[in-house]
Design a protein around this motif. Structure first.
Motif, PDB file in Angstrom:
ATOM      1  N   HIS A   1      38.192  38.313  29.468  1.00 27.87           N
ATOM      2  CA  HIS A   1      37.939  39.757  29.537  1.00 27.87           C
ATOM      3  C   HIS A   1      38.579  40.306  30.808  1.00 27.87           C
ATOM      4  O   HIS A   1      39.177  39.545  31.593  1.00 27.87           O
ATOM      5  CB  HIS A   1      36.434  40.035  29.525  1.00 27.87           C
ATOM      6  CG  HIS A   1      35.620  39.146  30.414  1.00 27.87           C
ATOM      7  ND1 HIS A   1      35.747  39.148  31.799  1.00 27.87           N
ATOM      8  CD2 HIS A   1      34.690  38.194  30.132  1.00 27.87           C
ATOM      9  CE1 HIS A   1      34.924  38.271  32.321  1.00 27.87           C
ATOM     10  NE2 HIS A   1      34.271  37.670  31.329  1.00 27.87           N
ATOM     11  N   LEU A   2      38.459  41.601  31.007  1.00 25.77           N
ATOM     12  CA  LEU A   2      39.128  42.255  32.124  1.00 25.77           C
ATOM     13  C   LEU A   2      38.693  41.688  33.471  1.00 25.77           C
ATOM     14  O   LEU A   2      39.521  41.482  34.369  1.00 25.77           O
ATOM     15  CB  LEU A   2      38.872  43.770  32.081  1.00 25.77           C
ATOM     16  CG  LEU A   2      39.481  44.603  33.210  1.00 25.77           C
ATOM     17  CD1 LEU A   2      40.991  44.413  33.305  1.00 25.77           C
ATOM     18  CD2 LEU A   2      39.132  46.087  33.015  1.00 25.77           C
ATOM     19  N   LEU A   3      37.409  41.424  33.644  1.00 23.68           N
ATOM     20  CA  LEU A   3      36.951  40.908  34.934  1.00 23.68           C
ATOM     21  C   LEU A   3      37.547  39.532  35.233  1.00 23.68           C
ATOM     22  O   LEU A   3      37.802  39.194  36.382  1.00 23.68           O
ATOM     23  CB  LEU A   3      35.422  40.853  34.974  1.00 23.68           C
ATOM     24  CG  LEU A   3      34.755  42.183  35.364  1.00 23.68           C
ATOM     25  CD1 LEU A   3      33.279  42.185  35.014  1.00 23.68           C
ATOM     26  CD2 LEU A   3      34.951  42.464  36.845  1.00 23.68           C
TER      27      LEU A   3
ATOM     28  N   GLY B   1      47.041  43.761  31.963  1.00 26.98           N
ATOM     29  CA  GLY B   1      47.392  43.193  33.260  1.00 26.98           C
ATOM     30  C   GLY B   1      47.562  44.266  34.318  1.00 26.98           C
ATOM     31  O   GLY B   1      47.237  44.055  35.495  1.00 26.98           O
ATOM     32  N   ALA B   2      48.051  45.442  33.909  1.00 26.20           N
ATOM     33  CA  ALA B   2      48.208  46.561  34.844  1.00 26.20           C
ATOM     34  C   ALA B   2      46.854  47.145  35.226  1.00 26.20           C
ATOM     35  O   ALA B   2      46.619  47.505  36.389  1.00 26.20           O
ATOM     36  CB  ALA B   2      49.090  47.644  34.217  1.00 26.20           C
ATOM     37  N   VAL B   3      45.938  47.235  34.252  1.00 30.13           N
ATOM     38  CA  VAL B   3      44.580  47.709  34.548  1.00 30.13           C
ATOM     39  C   VAL B   3      43.909  46.771  35.545  1.00 30.13           C
ATOM     40  O   VAL B   3      43.267  47.208  36.508  1.00 30.13           O
ATOM     41  CB  VAL B   3      43.743  47.816  33.254  1.00 30.13           C
ATOM     42  CG1 VAL B   3      42.307  48.247  33.577  1.00 30.13           C
ATOM     43  CG2 VAL B   3      44.375  48.806  32.281  1.00 30.13           C
ATOM     44  N   ALA B   4      44.067  45.473  35.336  1.00 28.42           N
ATOM     45  CA  ALA B   4      43.494  44.486  36.252  1.00 28.42           C
ATOM     46  C   ALA B   4      44.093  44.617  37.646  1.00 28.42           C
ATOM     47  O   ALA B   4      43.381  44.509  38.655  1.00 28.42           O
ATOM     48  CB  ALA B   4      43.715  43.071  35.708  1.00 28.42           C
ATOM     49  N   THR B   5      45.387  44.868  37.726  1.00 26.48           N
ATOM     50  CA  THR B   5      46.058  45.003  39.026  1.00 26.48           C
ATOM     51  C   THR B   5      45.475  46.152  39.831  1.00 26.48           C
ATOM     52  O   THR B   5      45.208  46.015  41.036  1.00 26.48           O
ATOM     53  CB  THR B   5      47.572  45.213  38.826  1.00 26.48           C
ATOM     54  OG1 THR B   5      48.116  44.075  38.153  1.00 26.48           O
ATOM     55  CG2 THR B   5      48.283  45.395  40.154  1.00 26.48           C
TER      56      THR B   5
END
Length: 287
Positions: free
Chosen positions: A127-129, A158-162
């Motif tokens: 997931h995102l976290l 991957g961009a959201v996570a960055t």
């Protein structure tokens, strides 16, 4: 049942109403069972796990431990100047092959991540976290080994996570963010609802992950991270992206310093191999 966030077909009329009611009822009556079901259904990317790079081979590989399994890192090149590339949901690092080739020609080394449950990494659910955790671990690993991380190039989730990384980890790094789904959670809820899955089930899963990681999922919304949009952040987005709305990223950047490079007709993923996009990334890296 296999659920895909990138599958745009609708269920037959009437079927989604039944499945939505069932998933809502399970969530209410048996939270433990619904959580197990929700994780299997909503946190499994169902992406391609076996692949090979066609034009180049990694010089090294590493496996970095995370809370959900081991991420797989392919290292290309021997320069001390490093670029990290991070794929999106249901993808893997091979999608960056053309970009990696170009970065190598500019004198950079590249660390290409396969996130947990993707590509050659371990695990079935993520997931995102966990994407954020993996990026954090990767940066800390290479900085501890005296690498100069010049940039992060990231696609989609991957961009959201960055943008969710701590500000100190982003300091002095260029961020090239490709096909960023600005309204990430809104899109998740929309896709789940259209597939005939109760929004209550998704909320239950997100709340459980928040409790496990000690960070509420709503704090991950990109509206909470506008302070990271410096002149070192570069967005690349296609006007016809079906999965990450172009208008949303345009509005998001209206009052910001960040740059937006626009393409047309490439959609969500094909821009990773586009020559104009790669030339723009070269310009960003050498400016």
């Amino acid at each position: 049942m296999k659920f895909n966030y990138f599958h745009s077909k609708q269920t037959r009329f009437g079927i989604h109403t039944v499945t939505r009611a069932l998933s809502s009822g399970i969530t209410r009556v048996s939270p433990k069972i619904s959580l197990s079901l929700g994780k299997k259904l909503l946190l499994n990317p169902f992406g391609k796990r076996h692949y090979e790079f066609q034009r180049l081979q990694p010089d090294q590989t590493h496996h970095l431990e995370t809370s959900l399994g081991k991420a797989h890192i392919s290292i290309f090149g021997n320069s001390n100047k490093l670029v990290i590339v991070s794929h999106g949901w249901a993808d893997n690092s091979s999608g960056f092959e053309a970009i990696i080739c170009n970065l190598l020609s500019l004198g950079y080394s590249v660390a290409a991540i396969d996130h947990v449950a993707h590509g050659k990494a371990s695990g079935k659910h993520t997931h995102l976290l966990n994407f954020i955790e993996t990026l954090t671990t990767t940066i800390q690993y290479f900085e501890a080994n005296q690498h100069q991380i010049d940039a992060i190039v990231a696609h989609s989730m991957g961009a959201v996570a960055t943008l969710n990384l701590p500000a100190e980890l982003l300091k002095n790094k260029k961020l090239v963010l490709i096909a960023t789904p600005i309204n990430f959670f809104e899109l998740m809820f929309e896709k789940v609802d259209k597939a005939g899955i109760s929004k209550k089930l998704l909320t239950h899963v997100l709340e459980s992950i928040s409790l496990q990681f000690g960070r509420h999922w709503q704090s991950l919304c990109l509206s909470q991270h506008l302070d990271k949009l410096t002149d070192n952040a570069y967005f690349i987005h296609d006007q016809e992206d079906k999965y990450a709305c172009y208008d949303a990223v345009s509005r998001y950047l209206e009052a910001q310093k960040s740059n937006l490079f626009t393409t047309q007709g490439l959609g969500h993923r094909r821009l990773l191999g586009d020559t104009k996009v790669i030339a723009h990334i070269s310009q960003v890296m050498t400016s």
